[in-house]
Design an enzyme around this catalytic site. Structure first.
Site, PDB file in Angstrom:
ATOM      1  N   LYS A  88      -7.268  -2.201   1.091  1.00  0.00           N
ATOM      2  CA  LYS A  88      -7.535  -0.795   0.775  1.00  0.00           C
ATOM      3  C   LYS A  88      -8.853  -0.459   1.443  1.00  0.00           C
ATOM      4  O   LYS A  88      -9.881  -1.110   1.192  1.00  0.00           O
ATOM      5  CB  LYS A  88      -7.627  -0.586  -0.740  1.00  0.00           C
ATOM      6  CG  LYS A  88      -7.734   0.885  -1.130  1.00  0.00           C
ATOM      7  CD  LYS A  88      -6.451   1.635  -0.804  1.00  0.00           C
ATOM      8  CE  LYS A  88      -6.600   3.131  -1.059  1.00  0.00           C
ATOM      9  NZ  LYS A  88      -5.348   3.854  -0.811  1.00  0.00           N
ATOM     10  N   SER A 127      -4.200   0.492   3.774  1.00  0.00           N
ATOM     11  CA  SER A 127      -4.033   1.809   3.171  1.00  0.00           C
ATOM     12  C   SER A 127      -5.410   2.410   2.943  1.00  0.00           C
ATOM     13  O   SER A 127      -6.256   1.793   2.298  1.00  0.00           O
ATOM     14  CB  SER A 127      -3.269   1.675   1.845  1.00  0.00           C
ATOM     15  OG  SER A 127      -3.151   2.915   1.192  1.00  0.00           O
ATOM     16  N   ALA A 138       0.883   2.798  10.167  1.00  0.00           N
ATOM     17  CA  ALA A 138       0.908   1.376  10.540  1.00  0.00           C
ATOM     18  C   ALA A 138       0.172   1.096  11.845  1.00  0.00           C
ATOM     19  O   ALA A 138       0.628   0.299  12.664  1.00  0.00           O
ATOM     20  CB  ALA A 138       2.357   0.894  10.625  1.00  0.00           C
TER      21      ALA A 138
END
Length: 359
Positions: free
Chosen positions: A156, A226, A336
């Site tokens: 993250k 992410s 991605a």
């Protein structure tokens, strides 16, 4: 020996922690053993997706009621966007102690936090190196010595806001971009290359600021990144196999060459010795191919001015994977950059070791 447990808990809203609270109250989950929680929340997955922070706040409040300050060590990785049929849910990674005679190697989990990233390093080599060092620490925490035993790395990472850009400029620094949406991709891309560097998938001399989100020939087959507004550093979780861990959970990974390439996913499931089903846990990346094509056929995900292509891709890939495993509680993260080939992406499968399987 440590044993990894993975609990999949459905949620009714981003702040719904009732399922986790009930599992803790019943003794099904010991809060002291929680290493990380991944979540899919029903936001837009973009800069202003505050569903992620909402979920983090609710989880932190619950964990702090049981763990106090130690709750801050738990990695909370919330991924916004449950488009299509993807079901909002939590994945809770717990470590317990088990009999050393249990089967091994088994699923191993390690985590690391990085310091807050100066905004001028986001999307640049400073971020690549910070994540790479964090991955190595998470591997050490998991007892994984060989990078080949790592099957998935979830990061993250932060993004830029207008305020963060201004703060950097006030210090005389310049950021890689002032476009907050573009910063999400740069952050994911730099984080992915940090993973690739740590796992030996890419050599450091092949990397540079200019290569990030430009040279897509550089990628990791085990990275999932992410970005979100709710943090300034990085939450890093390494998933792999280790002889230092025992238990019934095992993991394998695959790389989808495009958005409908489910054959490698089936092969990964087969390699674990089981059959796909409701107990199969899926972690995946998704992104619309930059060519505008899927196996020579035109797609319009990049041309939609109303809905971000990442939202289309999440829904599309989640649907394809749901058809393989037979359920919709699938963790698919969009965007991605440097995570698998163009239009494809890494996938991890966590399953149960077959009872008849030996060591």
């Amino acid at each position: 020996m440590p044993t990894a447990k993975v609990h999949r808990i459905p949620t009714a809203s981003p702040d719904d922690v009732s399922g986790l609270a009930a599992a803790i109250a019943s003794g099904a989950i010991a809060p002291k053993g929680i290493l990380a929680i991944f979540g899919k929340t029903e936001g837009n997955g973009c800069v202003n997706d505050f569903s992620r922070g909402f979920a983090v706040s609710a989880l932190q409040a619950l964990l702090r009621s049981h763990l106090g300050g130690a709750a801050d060590e738990v990695c909370l990785v919330m991924s916004g966007g449950t488009e299509g049929g993807m079901s909002p849910h939590l994945l809770v990674f717990e470590v317990t102690e088990a009999d050393a005679n249990d089967a091994f190697p088994a699923l191993a989990v390690g985590r690391a936090h990085t310091p807050d990233l100066p905004s001028e390093h986001l999307g640049r080599m400073g971020q690549v190196r910070s994540v790479g060092e964090g991955v190595r620490r998470a591997m050490e925490a998991a007892g994984i010595k060989d990078a080949g035993d790592v099957h998935f790395v979830q990061v993250k990472c932060p993004l830029l806001t207008a305020a963060r850009v201004r703060e950097a400029e006030a210090r005389g620094a310049t950021t890689a971009t002032s476009d907050t949406l573009k910063s999400m991709g740069l952050s994911r891309g730099a984080s992915a290359l940090g993973i690739a560097l740590a796992l030996g998938e890419v050599a450091e001399d092949a990397l540079s600021d200019a290569a990030i989100c430009a040279d897509y020939g550089l990628w990791s087959g085990r990275a999932s990144c992410s970005s979100g507004i709710e943090l300034l550093g990085h939450e890093i979780v390494v998933l792999g196999m280790s002889k230092s861990w025992s238990g019934p959970r095992v993991i394998a990974h695959a790389v989808m060459a495009d958005a409908i390439d489910v054959a490698p996913v089936r092969e990964a499931i087969d390699s674990l010795g089981g059959a796909p089903g409701d107990g199969t846990i899926v972690l995946a990346k998704a992104e619309a191919s930059r060519s505008g094509l899927i196996r020579g056929k035109r797609h319009t995900m990049l041309d939609d001015s109303d809905i971000s292509s990442t939202r289309h891709a999440r829904a599309f890939v989640a649907g394809a994977l749901a058809g393989v495993v037979g359920h919709t509680e699938i963790y698919v993260s969009g965007g991605a950059e440097h995570q698998g080939p163009d239009g494809g992406g890494p996938v991890a499968i966590i399953g149960a070791r077959m009872a008849a399987e030996g060591r």
